[in-house]
Write an enzyme that holds these catalytic residues in place. Structure first.
Site, PDB file in Angstrom:
ATOM      1  CB  SER A 242      -0.979  -0.156   1.118  1.00  0.00           C
ATOM      2  OG  SER A 242      -1.732  -0.711   1.007  1.00  0.00           O
TER       3      SER A 242
ATOM      4  CE  LYS B 147      -4.769   1.917  -0.356  1.00  0.00           C
ATOM      5  NZ  LYS B 147      -4.011   0.628  -0.183  1.00  0.00           N
TER       6      LYS B 147
ATOM      7  CG  ASP C 273      -7.860 -10.220  -1.881  1.00  0.00           C
ATOM      8  OD1 ASP C 273      -7.473 -10.858  -0.978  1.00  0.00           O
ATOM      9  OD2 ASP C 273      -6.671  -9.304  -2.268  1.00  0.00           O
TER      10      ASP C 273
ATOM     11  CB  SER D 122      -4.452   1.260   3.941  1.00  0.00           C
ATOM     12  OG  SER D 122      -3.361   0.892   2.834  1.00  0.00           O
ATOM     13  CG  ASN D 123     -10.985   2.563   1.085  1.00  0.00           C
ATOM     14  OD1 ASN D 123     -11.126   1.954  -0.075  1.00  0.00           O
ATOM     15  ND2 ASN D 123     -12.146   2.735   1.709  1.00  0.00           N
TER      16      ASN D 123
ATOM     17  CG  HIS E 205       1.919 -10.454  -4.904  1.00  0.00           C
ATOM     18  ND1 HIS E 205       2.817 -10.376  -3.595  1.00  0.00           N
ATOM     19  CD2 HIS E 205       0.636 -10.480  -3.920  1.00  0.00           C
ATOM     20  CE1 HIS E 205       2.383 -10.565  -2.491  1.00  0.00           C
ATOM     21  NE2 HIS E 205       0.891 -10.752  -2.860  1.00  0.00           N
TER      22      HIS E 205
ATOM     23  CB  THR F 106       1.455   0.885   7.199  1.00  0.00           C
ATOM     24  OG1 THR F 106      -0.097   1.042   6.872  1.00  0.00           O
ATOM     25  CG2 THR F 106       2.011   1.631   8.297  1.00  0.00           C
TER      26      THR F 106
ATOM     27  CB  SER G 214       0.640 -12.533   0.799  1.00  0.00           C
ATOM     28  OG  SER G 214      -0.705 -13.011   1.352  1.00  0.00           O
TER      29      SER G 214
END
Length: 477
Positions: free
Chosen positions: A67, A70, A160, A314-315, A367, A427, A431
């Site tokens: 994230s 962002k 997800d 963190s949307n 990823h 932040t 995974s």
């Protein structure tokens, strides 16, 4: 093994700024922490004053940012759209109103607003009611053509799909609360008063669009809580299973809905019904005709305010909506492809080299995204001169600040007095990846810019402990 490169220019800068001890401690931590064995650590630290690199560990190596992506999206959105930018939702009609009946269709056209709540649909229904309409003889039609019809970003994991952070992207969507988790509902499970009874289930917003199948049971006070709240793939059926002990705290989760466009239409129909307006036709999707007349326009909060839940919490959905919005505004089509083109062109203005990056989405869930730590600190240095920087900085989580809309994803971290309130940073977690990038006020009163990208971790929670130790070292300068 994590290698620490010997770069003379970095050592010179470190000496100039009196950070030799920090360099030594950082190198020692990176080389010796067991959590980083077999992992990759990309670290970049710059002076906020002149942008000079003070320390870099694999700073030019492309790594998955999670994230921290962002940070790029927010900067580009502020530059392209502006702090005062709002999203609109329109209500149109295509027929005359006679004897309290709308002889035609009612349209709701979404233009990307991720902040629509049930109360907003109530306000729209109130406007229709004040026009003297008691009955709609046609259909209720939802227009989500402001963006394309691709609902998921390229690399979103299938697992997800039912989560709030993997919710479908639509130009017509709705949120359950003022956290603005667009395209999802909040489900709350509370234990019953007696053992063996079914727990109560509350859904926000209250809607019949989703069906609840409650297979859970209230257990003894000493029993273990093991509640699962899951939506069936491609359906709007949520199944609740497991045990929740008597007197236990409620279990809650946010579930992404299937087809947020129709979900939003169903909420509007519900509001119309609650305002005494009968819709005799069906719920359909389509485009507002040019001949239609606008009844009302609803405006979202400005982008400067939306940035707070977007960055603090963190949307992911906000990020993907913003990338499509930039594509729509600049290129004429709201798609990931166009939005990412706009993002790349904006990054050049911030001194970031797009040729060093691989960008596949706006949220960092992919990823395949790759960004070097040095490019992130370059961005964070350059944006300081922008007129919108105060909004950007205000949107970042604050270390150890307990309030959700201040501390955000850092509210339960970095509580030591040395760092509490002195780190403002984004932040990131997916995974095997943990990341954090932002600004830190040091013990000596300097502001340093940092980016820490940890990849190939066995446990991302241990990665966060490593990040916190690094930030304590940096803050102690």
């Amino acid at each position: 093994m994590v290698l620490v490169p010997s770069v003379p220019s970095i050592k010179v800068n470190a000496d100039m700024y009196g950070h030799e001890k920090m360099v030594q401690q950082m190198n020692q931590l990176i080389n010796n922490d067991p959590s980083l064995k077999g992992a990759i650590a990309g670290v970049s630290i710059r002076s906020a004053k002149d942008g000079k690199i003070i320390y870099a560990q694999q700073g030019d190596v492309r790594l998955r940012p999670a994230s921290n992506m962002k940070l790029l999206t927010a900067a580009a959105a502020l530059n392209v759209l502006g702090e005062d930018y709002t999203f609109t939702t329109e209500i149109h009609t295509d027929g005359p109103i006679k004897k309290k009946t709308l002889h035609g269709n009612l349209y709701i056209k979404g233009k990307g607003d991720p902040t629509l709540l049930k109360s907003d649909f109530d306000q729209m229904a109130e406007v229709v009611q004040k026009r003297g309409i008691k009955k709609i003889s046609g259909n209720l039609i939802g227009d989500d053509t402001w963006y394309d019809d691709v609902r998921y970003s390229l690399d979103l994991p299938w697992s997800d799909e039912t989560t709030h952070y993997g919710a479908q992207i639509s130009a017509l969507t709705a949120s359950p609360t003022k956290d603005y988790d667009a395209g999802s509902v909040k489900v709350l499970v509370q234990p019953a008063a007696r053992k063996g009874e079914k727990p109560s289930v509350k859904m926000t917003p209250k809607t019949s669009y989703l069906k609840i199948i409650n297979k859970a049971v209230t257990g003894a006070e000493e029993s273990k809580k093991n509640i699962t709240i899951e939506r069936v793939h491609a359906k709007n059926t949520i199944t609740i299973k497991g045990t929740i002990p008597i007197k236990a705290k409620p279990e809650q989760d946010w579930i992404g809905v299937w087809d947020p466009t129709r979900f939003s239409m169903s909420l509007l129909k519900q509001s119309l019904t609650e305002h005494g307006i009968q819709v005799t036709g069906k719920l359909k999707t389509g485009m507002v005709p040019d001949t239609a007349k606008m009844l009302t326009t609803h405006h979202s909060i400005p982008l400067s305010e939306l940035l707070v839940p977007f960055m603090k919490l963190s949307n992911n959905v906000h990020a993907e909506i913003l990338i499509k919005e930039m594509g729509k505004v600049v290129k004429g089509k709201g798609s990931w492809e166009n939005g990412l083109k706009v993002l790349n062109s904006e990054l050049v203005k911030f001194g970031v080299n797009p040729k060093t990056l691989v960008l596949r989405d706006a949220s960092g869930v992919s990823h395949v995204n790759l960004i070097p730590a040095n490019q992130l600190t370059q961005l964070l240095f350059t944006v300081q001169k922008e007129k919108w920087f105060s909004s950007y900085l205000h949107s970042l989580p604050v270390a150890g600040a307990p309030e959700k809309m201040e501390g955000g994803t850092l509210r339960n971290r970095l509580k030591d007095p040395l760092v509490r309130g002195k780190v403002k940073a984004k932040t990131g977690t997916i995974s095997t990846v943990s990341s954090i990038s932002g600004y830190v006020k040091t013990k000596s009163g300097q502001t340093l810019i940092f980016s820490i990208l940890l990849n190939n971790l066995l446990e991302d929670t241990k990665g966060k402990k490593v990040e916190d130790r690094m930030l304590t070292i940096i803050a102690n300068q």
